[in-house]
Motif scaffolding. Structure first.
Motif, PDB file in Angstrom:
ATOM      1  N   ASN A   1       0.715  -1.247  -0.042  1.00 49.19           N
ATOM      2  CA  ASN A   1       0.049  -0.070   0.038  1.00 49.19           C
ATOM      3  C   ASN A   1       0.856   1.175  -0.052  1.00 49.19           C
ATOM      4  OD1 ASN A   1      -2.386   1.564   0.147  1.00 49.19           O
ATOM      5  ND2 ASN A   1      -2.471   1.407   2.384  1.00 49.19           N
TER       6      ASN A   1
ATOM      7  N   ARG B   1       4.308   3.470  -0.692  1.00 52.68           N
ATOM      8  CA  ARG B   1       5.321   3.589  -1.610  1.00 52.68           C
ATOM      9  C   ARG B   1       6.678   4.039  -0.947  1.00 52.68           C
ATOM     10  NH1 ARG B   1       5.975   3.469  -7.151  1.00 52.68           N
ATOM     11  NH2 ARG B   1       3.676   3.776  -7.212  1.00 52.68           N
TER      12      ARG B   1
ATOM     13  N   GLU C   1       3.712   8.426   0.893  1.00 48.52           N
ATOM     14  CA  GLU C   1       3.150   8.428  -0.338  1.00 48.52           C
ATOM     15  C   GLU C   1       2.809   7.097  -0.719  1.00 48.52           C
ATOM     16  OE1 GLU C   1       5.293   8.667  -4.780  1.00 48.52           O
ATOM     17  OE2 GLU C   1       6.481   8.005  -3.114  1.00 48.52           O
ATOM     18  N   PHE C   2       1.429   6.967  -1.215  1.00 44.35           N
ATOM     19  CA  PHE C   2       1.006   5.668  -1.413  1.00 44.35           C
ATOM     20  C   PHE C   2       1.053   5.221  -2.914  1.00 44.35           C
ATOM     21  CE2 PHE C   2      -1.181   7.513   2.101  1.00 44.35           C
ATOM     22  CZ  PHE C   2      -1.311   6.252   3.085  1.00 44.35           C
ATOM     23  N   HIS C   3       1.152   3.953  -3.150  1.00 44.05           N
ATOM     24  CA  HIS C   3       1.034   3.580  -4.434  1.00 44.05           C
ATOM     25  C   HIS C   3       0.202   3.879  -5.476  1.00 44.05           C
ATOM     26  CE1 HIS C   3       4.555   0.666  -4.086  1.00 44.05           C
ATOM     27  NE2 HIS C   3       3.856  -0.059  -2.979  1.00 44.05           N
ATOM     28  N   SER C   4      -0.885   4.320  -4.716  1.00 46.64           N
ATOM     29  CA  SER C   4      -1.972   4.871  -5.702  1.00 46.64           C
ATOM     30  C   SER C   4      -1.835   6.271  -6.155  1.00 46.64           C
ATOM     31  CB  SER C   4      -3.318   5.199  -4.749  1.00 46.64           C
ATOM     32  OG  SER C   4      -3.275   5.948  -3.660  1.00 46.64           O
ATOM     33  N   GLY C   5      -0.735   6.919  -5.656  1.00 47.25           N
ATOM     34  CA  GLY C   5       0.024   8.332  -5.866  1.00 47.25           C
ATOM     35  C   GLY C   5      -0.321   9.455  -5.006  1.00 47.25           C
ATOM     36  N   GLY C   6      -1.166   9.251  -4.055  1.00 44.24           N
ATOM     37  CA  GLY C   6      -1.452  10.168  -3.070  1.00 44.24           C
ATOM     38  C   GLY C   6      -0.224  10.559  -2.161  1.00 44.24           C
TER      39      GLY C   6
ATOM     40  N   ARG D   1      -3.215  16.725   2.532  1.00 45.73           N
ATOM     41  CA  ARG D   1      -2.752  15.754   1.119  1.00 45.73           C
ATOM     42  C   ARG D   1      -1.880  17.045   0.499  1.00 45.73           C
ATOM     43  NH1 ARG D   1      -5.687  11.939  -2.811  1.00 45.73           N
ATOM     44  NH2 ARG D   1      -3.896  12.201  -4.501  1.00 45.73           N
TER      45      ARG D   1
END
Length: 68
Positions: free
Chosen positions: A10, A12, A24-29, A66
């Protein structure tokens, strides 16, 4: 903020400076959590499951914004 890559399905990368935990998340957020003690950051880096640690020890405990 400089972040280090972590092994997680989940998350990064994570970084820490002056009480701010940046995730930083793998989703880009990218989120910054405010007022986080350094030992909480160290616990996150050491945790077997970064996502579970974030859910239990950070989310809902510290204010966030964010940034990306």
């Amino acid at each position: 903020m400089e972040r280090v890559a972590v092994r997680s399905s989940n998350v990064r990368s994570v970084g820490y400076s002056g009480g701010i935990l940046e995730v930083e998340f793998h989703s880009g957020g990218v989120y910054q959590y405010h007022g986080v003690p350094e030992h909480v950051y160290a616990g996150l880096v050491a945790a077997h499951s970064k996502g579970t640690y974030l859910d239990r020890m950070v989310k809902g405990v510290y204010g966030y914004s964010r940034v990306g």
